[in-house]
Design an enzyme around this catalytic site. Sequence first.
Site, short mmCIF file in Angstrom:
data_model
loop_
_atom_site.label_atom_id
_atom_site.label_comp_id
_atom_site.label_asym_id
_atom_site.label_seq_id
_atom_site.Cartn_x
_atom_site.Cartn_y
_atom_site.Cartn_z
N CYS A 1 -3.27 1.18 6.50
CA CYS A 1 -3.47 0.37 7.71
C CYS A 1 -4.30 1.12 8.73
O CYS A 1 -5.16 0.54 9.39
CB CYS A 1 -2.13 -0.05 8.29
SG CYS A 1 -1.00 1.33 8.56
N GLU B 1 7.61 1.64 15.41
CA GLU B 1 8.54 2.23 14.44
C GLU B 1 8.54 3.74 14.65
O GLU B 1 7.75 4.28 15.42
CB GLU B 1 8.12 1.89 13.02
CG GLU B 1 8.38 0.43 12.69
CD GLU B 1 8.15 0.07 11.23
OE1 GLU B 1 7.11 0.44 10.68
OE2 GLU B 1 9.03 -0.60 10.65
N GLU C 1 4.29 -4.62 12.31
CA GLU C 1 3.30 -3.56 12.07
C GLU C 1 2.20 -4.19 11.25
O GLU C 1 2.38 -4.45 10.05
CB GLU C 1 3.94 -2.39 11.31
CG GLU C 1 5.03 -1.66 12.07
CD GLU C 1 4.49 -0.73 13.15
OE1 GLU C 1 3.26 -0.69 13.36
OE2 GLU C 1 5.31 -0.05 13.79
N ASN D 1 0.81 -1.23 0.00
CA ASN D 1 0.00 0.00 0.00
C ASN D 1 0.84 1.28 0.00
O ASN D 1 0.50 2.26 -0.66
CB ASN D 1 -1.01 0.00 1.16
CG ASN D 1 -0.38 -0.15 2.51
OD1 ASN D 1 0.74 -0.63 2.64
ND2 ASN D 1 -1.08 0.27 3.53
#
Length: 495
Positions: free
Chosen positions: A274, A448, A240, A144
């Site tokens: 996400c 992150e 993630e 994405n």
Amino acid sequence: MQAYPMLINGQPVNTAEQDPVIDPADGAPFATCARATCGHVDAAMDAAAAAFTSWRKDEAVRREMLAACSAAIRARLNDFATLLSREQGKPLTAATGEVIGASVWFSYFAKLQLEPEILLDDDKKRVQVLRKPLGVVAAITPWNFPLILLSWKLGPAFLAGNTVVAKPSPYTPLTSLLLAETLREILPAGVLNMLSGGNELGAQIAGHPQARKISFTGSVATGKKIMAVAADDLKRVTLELGGNDPAIVLDDVNPEHILDGLFWGAFQNSGQVCTAIKRLYVHERVYEPIRAGLIARARSVKVGRGLEPDTQLGPINNEMQLGKLTELVADAKRNGATIEVGGTRLERPGYFYPPTIVTGAHAGMRLVDEEQFGTALPLIKYSSLDDALAQANRTHFGLGASVWSSDTARAAAVVQEIDSGTGWVNQHLDITPFAPFGGAKWSGVGYENGLEISTRNQLRGRVTAINRRIYGQREHSGRATRLRRDGCRQSTSLL
Ligand code: NAD
């Protein structure tokens, strides 16, 4: 058709067997890329392990190179943006933003200070915490946001002195391969190795004994497989993973002030984010104008090929995802929901699915319970905030959440009741390099971006305890919150 090579030990490597890369705007292949074998994985891991010995030694050199990487990406902005729009489908303006973002992330990590944490320093004893590199990091990314999500992994890995074997998604390998070609001019051989191939290649890289850490972004299902593989070799992981973000609109909003934020919070990147809004809970008092405003925006937005100048929403990236989206909307309809606008694939080549607003959906329907990751949004009316919060939390996902209100303090209090890694007020999706980003529950393990303040705060907690004993200082708060000038607010939960 251009055949994109991999990068192993500073050298471009191509293969006789190639994988096609499909333009989602017409469903036809427009380039090919190399298909890595086990031998390539071994060669890349060996190169990364060999490069680690000297790469770990000089932080100043690594910072210079990170800054040079940032500049090199900017210098090829148009090449990257055009290729990204072509392989991913997103509008060229959004692709340009992603490339600039990747450059900014490299530049942020070039400057991020990693000072030793001094736990105690008196005339008898000095106790400090130092950061050391782990070795070879396996970096695996989704389709994405292929470029910026890769920069989230490369920046910190390189700053810390790790070397990397990376693998992009088979749907969007080209910008990552172009990045490897670009950074080859800057980084010593073996510091970055880029392999292309399918899911089985990801499994080989993740399971390789040379990899000491796996930094993975992708679906929950793959995240679980990676965690299992990592357990066998006690590799460190950052995961993630997917999200099913709720947004809760309180009864006091002015709909006109928030409609654009809600719409683009759900539909940016054609919903393939996400942390997109994937379930929208709206108080009954403002439900009707919100419903009408979202439908009007869905009707007027320009859906088209990413490279066309007026496109606002591109296609879904791949046939598999288009199939899943179609299935979830059809399931909602079968079970009594109303498709207010959209709801069927566009009759033209490519994977186009128009923005779709679904009402009358509820928990128990797949469109509400699962991650749609596309251009469909269920709108759910509520009358009791406690009920909306219970529904928002009734899920294994816990990536992001937002609460929308004219009273930012009230909304900030409500968003803290949602179990999510990030909580926003009057916005959704705003992500910065300096704020830690990660998921609660099944949405992830670790963080992150900004320094992992969970560790820092634990340390600070210990330091505070020591300091309190020594100096009588007060304890720190366990939450990081920043207040934006426009009244929006974001907080990262320390889980
Ligand atoms: P995916 O899990 O199917 O694939 C992600 C990557 O993993 C790809 O490169 C794939 O080839 C590789 N892979 C697949 N099987 C593997 C295995 N067994 N071992 C190792 N690697 C393997 O995910 P996707 O469809 O590419 O991406 C969409 C998902 O990613 C969504 O769920 C989305 O929410 C999530 N995502 C999360 C974040 C985040 O920061 N939390 C960001 C972007 C996307």
